[in-house]
Design a protein around this motif. Structure first.
Motif, PDB file in Angstrom:
ATOM      1  N   TYR A  68       0.863  -1.181   0.000  1.00 52.58           N
ATOM      2  CA  TYR A  68       0.000   0.000   0.000  1.00 52.58           C
ATOM      3  C   TYR A  68       0.898   1.228   0.000  1.00 52.58           C
ATOM      4  O   TYR A  68       2.129   1.115   0.094  1.00 52.58           O
ATOM      5  N   ASN A  97      -3.416  -2.311  -1.981  1.00 54.15           N
ATOM      6  CA  ASN A  97      -4.694  -2.014  -1.346  1.00 54.15           C
ATOM      7  C   ASN A  97      -4.791  -0.548  -0.909  1.00 54.15           C
ATOM      8  O   ASN A  97      -5.553  -0.212   0.000  1.00 54.15           O
ATOM      9  N   SER A  98      -4.033   0.319  -1.565  1.00 50.04           N
ATOM     10  CA  SER A  98      -4.107   1.753  -1.257  1.00 50.04           C
ATOM     11  C   SER A  98      -5.514   2.290  -1.541  1.00 50.04           C
ATOM     12  O   SER A  98      -6.258   1.736  -2.351  1.00 50.04           O
ATOM     13  N   ARG A 119      -9.576  -2.723   0.307  1.00 51.90           N
ATOM     14  CA  ARG A 119      -9.133  -2.570   1.691  1.00 51.90           C
ATOM     15  C   ARG A 119     -10.299  -2.919   2.619  1.00 51.90           C
ATOM     16  O   ARG A 119     -11.356  -2.312   2.572  1.00 51.90           O
ATOM     17  N   ASP A 122     -10.436  -4.973   8.779  1.00 51.58           N
ATOM     18  CA  ASP A 122      -9.298  -5.540   9.510  1.00 51.58           C
ATOM     19  C   ASP A 122      -8.113  -5.646   8.555  1.00 51.58           C
ATOM     20  O   ASP A 122      -8.204  -6.333   7.528  1.00 51.58           O
ATOM     21  N   PRO A 123      -6.989  -5.011   8.863  1.00 47.49           N
ATOM     22  CA  PRO A 123      -5.818  -5.071   7.970  1.00 47.49           C
ATOM     23  C   PRO A 123      -5.355  -6.501   7.673  1.00 47.49           C
ATOM     24  O   PRO A 123      -4.890  -6.781   6.565  1.00 47.49           O
ATOM     25  N   THR A 126      -7.281  -7.866   4.882  1.00 44.64           N
ATOM     26  CA  THR A 126      -6.819  -7.283   3.623  1.00 44.64           C
ATOM     27  C   THR A 126      -5.567  -8.006   3.130  1.00 44.64           C
ATOM     28  O   THR A 126      -5.462  -8.364   1.946  1.00 44.64           O
ATOM     29  N   ILE A 127      -4.629  -8.241   4.034  1.00 49.10           N
ATOM     30  CA  ILE A 127      -3.379  -8.906   3.669  1.00 49.10           C
ATOM     31  C   ILE A 127      -3.634 -10.343   3.228  1.00 49.10           C
ATOM     32  O   ILE A 127      -3.061 -10.826   2.234  1.00 49.10           O
TER      33      ILE A 127
END
Length: 269
Positions: A68, A97-98, A119, A122-123, A126-127
Motif C-alpha cells: 500500500y 490495497n491503497s 481494503r 481488519d488489515p 486485507t493482507i
C-alpha cells in the motif's frame, strides 16, 4: 514442479507410440509452451527427462507481496534490489490495497504489474485476501514457485538461486526486525522454533524470574509453544528447520500452493 509430472499416455501397447506432454522454450523470454505430441517409445523417456532437467534449471517464479502507499518510502530501494536479481525467469506482481490509484501508478512506473485489492476493515483480512489473489494468479498463469518478498526486505542478488538449491517445498530466507527489550532495541530474526522440555521446565521452576512468561504457559505443553530464535542461533547451520517463519522472503513451490491457501488465525496470518 508439479506440472512436469503430467505425462499423458496413449492406449497402445508397449510396441506402439504414446502421447507425452512436452515443453519448448521460446527465446528470449523463456516462455514455456506445453503441448502433446506423438513420440516413438524408444525416445520417450530420454526426451521427457531432458525436458524435466531443463525446466528445473529455470523454473518460472512469481515475485510479489501485498502493499500500500505507506510503503512508498522503500519503493526505490526495493525496485532496485528486484531489478538486480541474478535469476531472470521471474515476473513481479504487487497486490496494492491503497485507497487511491496513485501508488499503483508509482509501482507501474518501476516496471511492475499491479493488481488492486479492496481494503477491508481488519488489515489482516486485507493482507490475507491480497496473498490469496497472488496465489491464484501464480496457479492460473503456470508459475512453478511463488516468492513472497515484502517491500521492506531487500534481498541479495542471488537470493533465488540460494533458496532453489535446497529443493524444498517451503523455504524462507533469514531477515530481521527490531524489538524493544528491557528498554533497549534488539535485533531479532522473524523465525520461531520449538520450546524444548528443559526450557519449559526452567521457566516453571523459576516462575519468579519470568512472571509474564509463566502466566502465559503454565497451563500448556511444550509442543503447544514457540519461541523466537536468537541471532546467535542462526550461525550454526546453513539450513535448519523452524516452526514458523515470516512471509517476508519465502519461496513456496507450486504443489504447496495447489493444496493450501493463505489463512489467518486470531491476530495472525
Amino acid at each position: 514442479c508439479a506440472g512436469w509430472r503430467r505425462v499423458v499416455s496413449g492406449t497402445g501397447s508397449q510396441k506402439t507410440s504414446k502421447n507425452i506432454v512436452v515443453a519448448s522454450f521460446r527465446a528470449p523470454s523463456s516462455v514455456i509452451e506445453i503441448k502433446t505430441i506423438n513420440i516413438p517409445n524408444d525416445l520417450q523417456r530420454l526426451k521427457y527427462r531432458r525436458i524435466q532437467q531443463r525446466a528445473m534449471t529455470s523454473p518460472r517464479i512469481l515475485i510479489g507481496c501485498p502493499t500500500y502507499d505507506g510503503m512508498k518510502y522503500c519503493l526505490d530501494d526495493w525496485a532496485k534490489a528486484v531489478h538486480l536479481l541474478s535469476y531472470k525467469n521471474v515476473s513481479v506482481v504487487l497486490a496494492d490495497n491503497s485507497e487511491t490509484d496513485g501508488y499503483k501508478k508509482d509501482l507501474e512506473s518501476k516496471g511492475f504489474r499491479v493488481i488492486r485489492v479492496p481494503r477491508e476493515t481488519d488489515p489482516l483480512d486485507t493482507i490475507t485476501t491480497a496473498r490469496n489473489r497472488l496465489r491464484e494468479l501464480a496457479l492460473k498463469e503456470g508459475f512453478d514457485f511463488f516468492l513472497s518478498l515484502e517491500q521492506d526486505v531487500l534481498p541479495p542478488t542471488d537470493v533465488i538461486e540460494r533458496l532453489l538449491k535446497w529443493d524444498i517445498p517451503i523455504i524462507s530466507g533469514v531477515y530481521c526486525t527490531y524489538i524493544v527489550k528491557d528498554g533497549k532495541s534488539a535485533k531479532v530474526p522473524l523465525l520461531w522454533t520449538w520450546v524444548k522440555e528443559e526450557e519449559f521446565d526452567q521457566i516453571l521452576r523459576n516462575a519468579q524470574d519470568y512472571p509474564e512468561t509463566y502466566a502465559r504457559i503454565k497451563d500448556k505443553k511444550p509442543e503447544d509453544l514457540k519461541r523466537q530464535l536468537r541471532i546467535e542461533e542462526l550461525y550454526t547451520e546453513d539450513l535448519f528447520e523452524v516452526k514458523y517463519a515470516g512471509l517476508g522472503c519465502m519461496l513456496i513451490r507450486r504443489d504447496v500452493l495447489e493444496k493450501v491457501s493463505f489463512k489467518r488465525s486470531t491476530g495472525h496470518m
